[in-house]
Motif scaffolding. Structure first.
Motif: not given
Length: 373
Positions: A276-293
């Motif tokens: 629907v939105l192209g590149g605005v869609a969420p880019q998934l980080l690797r599993a286990g990256s909890y709390g990165r941001y």
């Protein structure tokens, strides 16, 4: 349509005050004032005469729509401008942020031929323009274009190099405004459940401002639901006017997402949104990256609440625990709300308030799609 344009332009002309000798530039004085800014004269001079009427047509339509107090609808103004309704909304937003011929796409619509650029050359230009603009913040667009050609040795027409400069200027202008990049994060918190384990928070973070613009309490094994609730919370805040105006970027460019243990569900969600939105869609980080941001944006702490990424999955209760000391999900959500409100208040006190009045449309649509999971 041409007659309407000529009538409106005639009202804005002062025949005795040409703008610095640029042919026909006096027609712009009703929109930009007298004298017309040098930057606009540069753009006007670069537009082939055959395209200047089109630029004026768009300016007149925008002006009529803005001044008519609803008497001229966006649909009617779009027809007068000769563009689609969606394109008109884009121009209106850009014009409200930066009253410029470039904002209404006049320069982009010129018939000057842009030379094709080899991808490797384009990458070199993109890398160089970042340094050039940073080192010469007071230069005009034309001067920056000249520097770009001189310092890279790329012998291309100014019309070919100019988009690199304009894109970099827009990027800098938008930096720090809300809505340009959205970060979805999940992590355990210092808030404990009735059984002694840690409540997990799902956060919608604005990368530019570091605000938490949506949040929920949920389960890492069903992060799709956790993010859906957080996105719904964020969307509700925006639509109800609970987040301030004049802080927003003109467009959302990207989003990032830290998946819970239900990685496949999040990957499917991201794929559906990309359709629907192209590149605005969420880019998934690797599993286990909890709390990165949460770590990146506020060092794993807001007010009295600490974020505990390492406890997000390995979430065993303490050996001795009294249920009465724990919090229900709704109580934890209320505690989070207090801390989030205080955090955002501090952030907002440092924002310039020079952004757009409304959140980017792509962002609203992104939140809607995530909340539907």
């Amino acid at each position: 349509m041409a007659d309407a344009v000529e009538i409106e332009v005639a009202k804005s002309m002062d025949e005795g005050s040409p703008s610095k000798g640029v042919p026909g530039a006096e027609k712009l004085e009703g929109f930009f004032g007298k004298p017309v800014p040098d930057a606009e004269l540069e753009i006007w001079a670069s537009i082939p005469p055959s395209k200047r009427d089109k630029a004026l047509q768009r300016l007149v339509a925008l002006d009529r729509h803005a001044r008519a107090d609803g008497a001229v609808s966006a649909k009617q103004a779009a027809q007068e401008a000769g563009v689609t309704l969606g394109r008109f909304y884009q121009m209106a937003r850009a014009w409200s942020e930066r009253q410029s011929l470039a904002s209404v796409g006049a320069f982009a619509s010129t018939t000057q031929t842009r030379q094709r650029i080899d991808p490797e050359v384009a990458q070199a230009l993109q890398a160089a323009v970042v340094e050039i603009v940073a080192a010469n913040p007071n230069d005009s667009v034309a001067a920056l274009v000249r520097r770009l050609g001189q310092q890279t040795g790329v012998k291309k027409a100014p019309n070919t190099l100019r988009p690199f400069v304009e894109r970099e200027l827009r990027r800098i202008e938008q930096k720090g405004l809300a809505g340009q990049e959205i970060q979805f994060d999940c992590t355990a918190t210092s808030l404990r459940r009735v059984d002694g384990s840690h409540h997990v928070a799902f956060l919608v973070i604005d990368a530019g401002s570091s605000m938490i613009i949506g949040h929920s309490i949920g389960d890492v094994s069903n992060s799709a639901a956790g993010y859906a609730a957080a996105a719904a919370d964020c969307r509700s805040r925006i639509l109800k006017g609970l987040l301030p105006s004049n802080i927003w970027a003109t467009a959302t460019e990207r989003s990032q997402l830290v998946p819970g243990t239900d990685v496949e569900a999040l990957a499917a969600l991201s794929g559906n949104i990309r359709d629907v939105l192209g590149g605005v869609a969420p880019q998934l980080l690797r599993a286990g990256s909890y709390g990165r941001y949460a770590r990146q944006q506020f060092s794993l702490k807001i007010g009295p609440i600490r974020f505990l990424p390492n406890r997000t999955v390995e979430n065993a209760p303490p050996t001795e625990w009294k249920a009465a000391d724990g919090l229900s999900a709704s109580d934890a959500q209320a505690r989070m709300e207090l801390a989030v409100s205080a955090h955002n208040g501090e952030v907002l006190s440092g924002l310039s308030g020079c952004g757009a009045a409304e959140a980017p449309r792509e962002m609203i649509r992104l939140l809607e799609l995530v909340s539907q999971r």
